[in-house]
Design an enzyme around this catalytic site. Structure first.
Site, PDB file in Angstrom:
ATOM      1  N   ARG A 376       0.815  -1.208   0.000  1.00 28.11           N
ATOM      2  CA  ARG A 376       0.000   0.000   0.000  1.00 28.11           C
ATOM      3  C   ARG A 376       0.854   1.266   0.000  1.00 28.11           C
ATOM      4  NH1 ARG A 376      -3.594  -2.368   4.087  1.00 28.11           N
ATOM      5  NH2 ARG A 376      -5.572  -2.959   3.129  1.00 28.11           N
ATOM      6  N   SER A 379       2.300   1.289  -4.481  1.00 25.32           N
ATOM      7  CA  SER A 379       1.547   1.236  -5.737  1.00 25.32           C
ATOM      8  C   SER A 379       0.638   2.439  -5.944  1.00 25.32           C
ATOM      9  CB  SER A 379       0.735  -0.052  -5.790  1.00 25.32           C
ATOM     10  OG  SER A 379       1.571  -1.170  -5.751  1.00 25.32           O
ATOM     11  N   VAL A 498      -9.696   0.480  -4.843  1.00 24.51           N
ATOM     12  CA  VAL A 498      -8.918  -0.757  -4.740  1.00 24.51           C
ATOM     13  C   VAL A 498      -7.918  -0.714  -3.580  1.00 24.51           C
ATOM     14  CG1 VAL A 498      -9.162  -1.209  -7.195  1.00 24.51           C
ATOM     15  CG2 VAL A 498      -7.175   0.050  -6.390  1.00 24.51           C
ATOM     16  N   GLU A 499      -7.360  -1.887  -3.266  1.00 28.90           N
ATOM     17  CA  GLU A 499      -6.451  -2.087  -2.131  1.00 28.90           C
ATOM     18  C   GLU A 499      -7.076  -1.612  -0.818  1.00 28.90           C
ATOM     19  OE1 GLU A 499      -2.368  -0.955  -2.375  1.00 28.90           O
ATOM     20  OE2 GLU A 499      -2.074  -1.885  -4.316  1.00 28.90           O
ATOM     21  N   GLY A 500      -8.358  -1.860  -0.692  1.00 26.27           N
ATOM     22  CA  GLY A 500      -9.082  -1.419   0.501  1.00 26.27           C
ATOM     23  C   GLY A 500      -9.794  -0.115   0.215  1.00 26.27           C
TER      24      GLY A 500
END
Length: 831
Positions: A376, A379, A498-500
């Protein structure tokens, strides 16, 4: 007598600030009573009455007595009000490390530690890769062709990315990868994002959470030797399948299941799983050759000799493995990177395909949490800073050259206000990205910091792009190869999701993990509360009374630091003196955060995690303090360039104002009125607030970002270099480079314009060449100056134009180009 009482208060206050042992409080009070009696300040009756207070102090000082009389009953109460952590919650809490976030959360940040952190840097090899290979990949891929022509990164760009090792940046050189640092990885993704989102995503996914990272940390030697060289060369394209339709943000509850069984594999019976899964939103899935898969393992027959539910497991499965279904494609808001579903029904997966082999069955959740803690931080922060630099670079150049009412629009205060927000936010989020990446390169895996970076960088990138769209107006809303911002505008929600999803990241992860991981006592309290025997009680006792002392210390500090102008707050040594005020205010807010968190946990107990408005705002305070820290650190890392101070002041004041607003909202809306009153009296006894950047600060930032010079260069550093021979979208930047010479000529000719000898500079760029010829004919400019004006006019005219298309957007021409030799081809295409 008043002096004597005052001396006790001051001395007691000092011991509380020092978090002194109970024995010292006991000795102080006993000495005060004895001296008061000896000096005749109090009589024996008063001394006897005051001595009663020594009894509870003695109980607190005698640990064995304290444990029996106080700690044991309090532990029983604690167990009732604090829910037990599930194994998945435990794995999430254990993931990663704490870093500077712990300093901020504890209420007493050691700024020397932050300033001593090495500045992020690139090796010569990494810098060359950024300057040459990354620049070339940017030349090969752009947002318009990716979205309107290929619906993917162009084939030539894919081939180049594979050939030059872009897909294996994190893989060590021993396996054929580039072995780049986290900061180099971040810089590459940032640069690609200033040019083409499909290229950025296609490169960042194999280098973030996925098979390569999981193999590096947990894979067997055989798995590493087989896959890592292929991943580094790009002969294997990875994806990682985690998200299910019924388990999105709650990934720990995935329903994809593998049943332990025996089956035939490569001609022999072997232990494995019958796996059924249904995944979606899987980036690179449509083109992946190897599928990373997360599923829950159940062992009803006890073939692995353990529990029935073994937990989440991660396996690595070839895409052509029998039963693997790679679905069609999702279409995420014109980002057009490869993304789609995958599924399987009763697919036999041999146990050797588990990442790490049999020993890692059930260890998948811990793997994912630890890798996400790092991923996190790179990216999405990197890609969104890249998009923000694309927006700020293009929009500020456009504002500087675009003329309305015969002046550049960037001179209007209404334009300068959003332009300042764009530049100020960019300075802050780029500083945050840099600091988070540097933490990774020092061996940290700061899970809370990475969540802060992901959430706040993407949110501020959204603000930046939205402001940019407002400023370029009609040019921004009309699609075409000349529109540099529309695709970024369309794609911003992807990063938010995305990613949470950001709502979850803000309300659950930042404060939820931060409160437990960063607090010096909470995690020990939670764990020792369940430990049996005397050792567990002793650990709970130390943590509990340490917690009370910690709370009292921060209450005392908060009250002391609330003095006007913060005169009692120390200024960190070694920091830039012109920024000393920000360090002091950050220290004050850090203390307030620690106190507000402890008071909230003490009054709300286990219900706090469901009070998401409270946890969200407490998380906002922590986040803004981290962003402020990153801003201050960046200024130091870059050598304290005085010309950058408008950016620094704007970003620092903005972060302080946001943190202060969150604190005031916590107090105003706290579910416990007792907590609200206590916090208001201790933290804000005199009221007041920290002001956001004012108009003068905004004007200074707006002027700076529209001016050529090192400050603007540093703000946009790491962006793709626009060149007309590569893409005419560069016209805005070329015109901006040429404009200072034109502005200087205009300033020199201003007396002649006022005198009416020549017309003012035309607003129509296409008329500017004729104007220059007329002015040269009067001998007011020379040939070189006329050429400079003409070149500027040509590029500025291209910059302001808006793309247009045939009325049917070329559909008829496309149909005519179909192979008409096929019977019915035209009718089929038309349908």
């Amino acid at each position: 007598m008043a002096f004597w009482i005052g001396a006790l208060i001051v001395a007691g206050f000092a011991l509380v600030l020092w978090q002194a042992h109970a024995w010292l409080h006991l000795m102080l009070f006993a000495a005060w009573i004895g001296a008061g009696y000896a000096l005749g300040l109090i009589g024996w009756q008063v001394a006897a009455m005051l001595s009663v207070v020594l009894v509870p102090l003695l109980v607190l000082a005698l640990h064995p007595v304290r444990r029996v009389l106080l700690t044991a009953p309090l532990r029983n109460v604690f167990r009732k009000i604090m829910p037990r952590m599930s194994p998945t919650e435990q794995a999430a809490i254990d993931a990663g490390t704490v870093w500077w976030d712990a300093e901020l959360f504890a209420g007493k940040p050691d700024w020397r530690r932050l300033l001593a952190t090495p500045a992020p840097s690139l090796t010569g090899e990494e810098q060359r890769f950024l300057d040459v290979e990354t620049e070339k990949l940017c030349d090969l891929a752009n947002d318009w062709e990716s979205t309107a022509v290929w619906q993917d990164m162009p084939p030539a760009a894919w081939a180049y990315a594979r050939d030059k090792g872009f897909l294996g940046m994190i893989i060590p050189k021993a396996y054929g990868g580039l072995g780049f640092s986290a900061y180099a990885h971040s810089q590459v993704i940032q640069k690609l994002s200033t040019r083409c989102s499909a290229a950025a995503v296609s490169v960042m996914v194999p280098n973030s959470l996925g098979p390569a990272e999981l193999l590096l940390h947990y894979g067997t030697d055989a798995q590493k030797d087989h896959y890592l060289p292929r991943l580094a060369r790009g002969t294997e394209i990875p994806c990682f399948a985690l998200t299910s339709p019924y388990a999105g943000s709650d990934a720990a509850s995935i329903t994809d299941t593998g049943i332990v069984c025996r089956g035939m594999w490569q001609g022999r019976e072997t232990l494995g799983f019958r796996v059924t899964w249904n995944k979606r939103y899987i980036t690179l899935a449509p083109i992946a050759t190897v599928l990373g898969l997360a599923f829950r393992v159940r062992d009803p027959d006890g073939l692995l000799g353990g529990e029935t539910d073994l937990g989440i497991t991660c396996a690595l499965i070839p895409h052509d493995h029998p039963g693997v279904q790679i679905g069609r494609r999702h279409w995420p808001l014109n980002a057009v990177f490869q993304n789609g579903p995958t599924s399987g029904e009763d697919v036999f997966v041999p146990i050797d395909m588990v990442i790490g082999g049999r020993a890692q069955v059930g260890g998948g959740w811990r793997m994912l949490m630890e890798c996400l803690a790092a991923g996190r931080a790179i990216s999405l922060p990197s890609s969104n800073v890249g998009m923000a630099k694309l927006a700020v670079g293009g929009v500020s150049a456009y504002a500087a050259i675009r003329r309305q009412f015969n002046v550049p629009i960037g001179m209007f205060e209404g334009v300068q206000e959003p332009l300042a927000r764009m530049a100020g936010h960019l300075y802050a989020i780029d500083a945050t990205r840099r600091l988070a990446a540097s933490a990774l390169d020092q061996g940290e895996k700061p899970s809370v910091v990475s969540a802060i970076a992901k959430y706040h960088v993407t949110e501020r990138a959204r603000l930046i792009v939205n402001d940019g769209m407002d400023l370029i107006g009609g040019k921004g809303i009309c699609m075409g190869p000349g529109n540099f911002l529309a695709r970024a505008y369309q794609q911003i929600p992807i990063a938010i999701t995305v990613e949470g999803a950001n709502i979850m990241t803000r309300t659950l992860i930042i404060f939820g993990q931060g409160a437990i991981r960063c607090h010096p006592y909470i995690l020990t309290l939670l764990r020792s509360a369940e430990e049996p025997g005397g050792a567990g009680l002793a650990r709970f006792d130390r943590a509990l009374f340490g917690y009370f002392a910690f709370l009292l210390r921060n209450a005392a500090r908060a009250l002391a630091f609330a003095t006007p102008a913060g005169v009692l707050i120390p200024t960190p040594s070694g920091a830039a003196p012109e920024l000393a005020l920000y360090y002091r205010r950050a220290t004050r807010l850090s203390t307030a955060l620690a106190l507000a968190s402890d008071v909230s946990m003490a009054t709300l107990g286990g219900t706090l995690k469901r009070r998401e408005t409270v946890t969200g705002r407490l998380g906002d305070i922590l986040s803004q303090l981290f962003i402020l820290s990153a801003v201050l650190k960046r200024f130091e890392d870059e050598g304290r360039p005085a010309v950058d101070l408008p950016f620094v002041h704007w970003a620092a004041r903005d972060a302080l104002a946001r943190a202060d607003t969150a604190l005031r909202e916590v107090i105003a809306n706290h579910p416990s009125r007792f907590a609200a009153i206590a916090l208001r009296l201790l933290v804000r006894p005199f009221g007041g607030r920290f002001s956001a950047p004012d108009d003068r600060a905004a004007a200074a930032v707006a002027q700076l970002v529209q001016s050529h010079g090192p400050a603007r260069d540093r703000l946009l550093a790491g962006s793709w270099t626009p060149r007309m021979e590569v893409d005419s979208i560069a016209a805005t930047h070329v015109a901006f480079e040429l404009y200072p010479a034109v502005a200087a000529i205009e300033a020199r000719l201003r007396p002649a314009i006022r005198a009416g000898r020549i017309a003012r500079l035309p607003q129509n760029f296409r008329a500017l060449g004729t104007w220059a010829a007329e002015v040269q004919a009067q001998g007011l400019i020379d040939g070189g100056e006329r050429e400079a004006i003409t070149r500027f006019a040509e590029h500025a005219d291209i910059a302001i134009q808006v793309d247009d298309f045939p009325s049917d957007f070329g559909l008829a021409e496309g149909l005519r180009q179909l192979d008409s030799s096929k019977p019915g081809a035209l009718a089929e295409a038309a349908e």
